[in-house]
Design a protein around this motif. Structure first.
Motif, PDB file in Angstrom:
ATOM      1  N   ASP A 134      20.129 -45.945 -27.656  1.00 61.21           N
ATOM      2  CA  ASP A 134      19.982 -45.781 -26.241  1.00 61.21           C
ATOM      3  C   ASP A 134      19.071 -44.882 -25.629  1.00 61.21           C
ATOM      4  N   LYS A 135      19.059 -43.516 -26.173  1.00 55.92           N
ATOM      5  CA  LYS A 135      18.084 -42.546 -25.712  1.00 55.92           C
ATOM      6  C   LYS A 135      16.695 -42.915 -26.123  1.00 55.92           C
ATOM      7  N   GLY A 185      24.827 -34.581 -15.496  1.00 57.45           N
ATOM      8  CA  GLY A 185      24.741 -33.422 -16.311  1.00 57.45           C
ATOM      9  C   GLY A 185      25.513 -32.536 -15.651  1.00 57.45           C
ATOM     10  N   VAL A 186      25.459 -32.278 -14.402  1.00 58.81           N
ATOM     11  CA  VAL A 186      26.512 -30.944 -13.808  1.00 58.81           C
ATOM     12  C   VAL A 186      27.909 -31.388 -14.063  1.00 58.81           C
ATOM     13  N   GLU A 187      28.140 -32.516 -13.646  1.00 58.98           N
ATOM     14  CA  GLU A 187      29.675 -33.194 -13.948  1.00 58.98           C
ATOM     15  C   GLU A 187      30.103 -32.799 -15.257  1.00 58.98           C
ATOM     16  N   TYR A 188      29.124 -33.466 -16.343  1.00 63.36           N
ATOM     17  CA  TYR A 188      29.773 -32.844 -17.778  1.00 63.36           C
ATOM     18  C   TYR A 188      30.026 -31.468 -17.880  1.00 63.36           C
ATOM     19  N   VAL A 237      13.290 -33.267 -17.472  1.00 63.17           N
ATOM     20  CA  VAL A 237      14.503 -33.029 -16.940  1.00 63.17           C
ATOM     21  C   VAL A 237      15.615 -34.062 -17.541  1.00 63.17           C
ATOM     22  N   VAL A 238      15.207 -35.221 -17.924  1.00 62.09           N
ATOM     23  CA  VAL A 238      16.061 -36.124 -18.510  1.00 62.09           C
ATOM     24  C   VAL A 238      16.409 -35.793 -20.022  1.00 62.09           C
ATOM     25  N   GLU A 271      19.961 -34.677 -21.785  1.00 64.87           N
ATOM     26  CA  GLU A 271      20.463 -35.295 -23.077  1.00 64.87           C
ATOM     27  C   GLU A 271      20.834 -34.426 -24.053  1.00 64.87           C
ATOM     28  N   PHE A 272      19.889 -33.508 -24.385  1.00 63.48           N
ATOM     29  CA  PHE A 272      20.252 -32.620 -25.404  1.00 63.48           C
ATOM     30  C   PHE A 272      21.247 -31.823 -25.171  1.00 63.48           C
ATOM     31  N   ALA A 273      21.245 -31.107 -23.804  1.00 65.89           N
ATOM     32  CA  ALA A 273      22.511 -30.546 -23.448  1.00 65.89           C
ATOM     33  C   ALA A 273      23.715 -31.146 -23.516  1.00 65.89           C
ATOM     34  N   VAL A 274      23.945 -32.374 -22.903  1.00 67.48           N
ATOM     35  CA  VAL A 274      25.170 -32.920 -23.092  1.00 67.48           C
ATOM     36  C   VAL A 274      25.627 -33.524 -24.564  1.00 67.48           C
ATOM     37  N   THR A 275      24.499 -33.630 -25.230  1.00 68.66           N
ATOM     38  CA  THR A 275      24.768 -33.987 -26.763  1.00 68.66           C
ATOM     39  C   THR A 275      25.151 -32.645 -27.643  1.00 68.66           C
TER      40      THR A 275
END
Length: 172
Positions: free
Chosen positions: A66-67, A156-159, A90-91, A95-99
């Motif tokens: 997907d990414k 991202g903030v929500e996660y 930023v995108v 993605e890296f941070a949430v992963t």
């Protein structure tokens, strides 16, 4: 290898084809390939769950596919000066941070499911990229880019807000 994983691999194989077709300027053909590739995400997920084909390989490859598909489109739009590179960064950072957050959570025995904002981010990103492929209108490019950026940041903030404790840091 499961049927679901084969469909995910098909999505990965479609990415370079999509990129070449889009770079050659066949936007409508590229759009169809992008939509088909995006739809395989729903198909492989359905098959994996419905037919009990969930696998570690699929859990790894599906989000990566997907990414890669999304980033492939965004990079072309950056190359064409239709999307700012800093927005794509930023995108990617999100993605890296949430992963990374999910990896830490799994090590602690916790699974972080996709939240509504993450699903909305994915849907708005896919639709926005389709709009950019279909119409080369500078004002639309700006609107789509900002929608992608804002939904990415909000999700991202929500996660992190909901799962801050996973990192072992206090909220103070």
């Amino acid at each position: 290898m499961t049927t679901a994983s084969k469909i995910t691999l098909l999505r990965v194989a479609m990415i370079p084809v999509f990129m070449v077709i889009l770079l050659l300027g066949y936007n409508w053909v590229a759009l169809v390939i992008f939509i088909v590739a995006s739809c395989t995400d729903f198909v492989d997920g359905y098959i994996a769950r419905h037919y009990n084909q969930v696998s570690d390989f699929g859990k790894f490859l599906d989000p990566l596919a997907d990414k890669l598909l999304v980033v492939a489109a965004m990079l072309i739009f950056v190359q064409w000066n239709r999307m700012p590179a800093w927005m794509v960064m930023v995108v990617l950072t999100r993605e890296f941070a949430v992963t990374g957050l999910r990896l830490v959570a799994v090590q602690g025995g916790r699974v972080i499911a996709a939240g509504w904002s993450g699903k909305f981010k994915t849907a708005s990103t896919m639709v926005g990229l389709c709009v950019m492929m279909a119409f080369s209108v500078p004002v639309l490019d700006i609107i789509v880019s900002w929608v992608i950026l804002l939904t990415t940041v909000v999700s991202g903030v929500e996660y992190f807000a909901k799962n801050w404790d996973v990192l072992g840091l206090s909220k103070s």
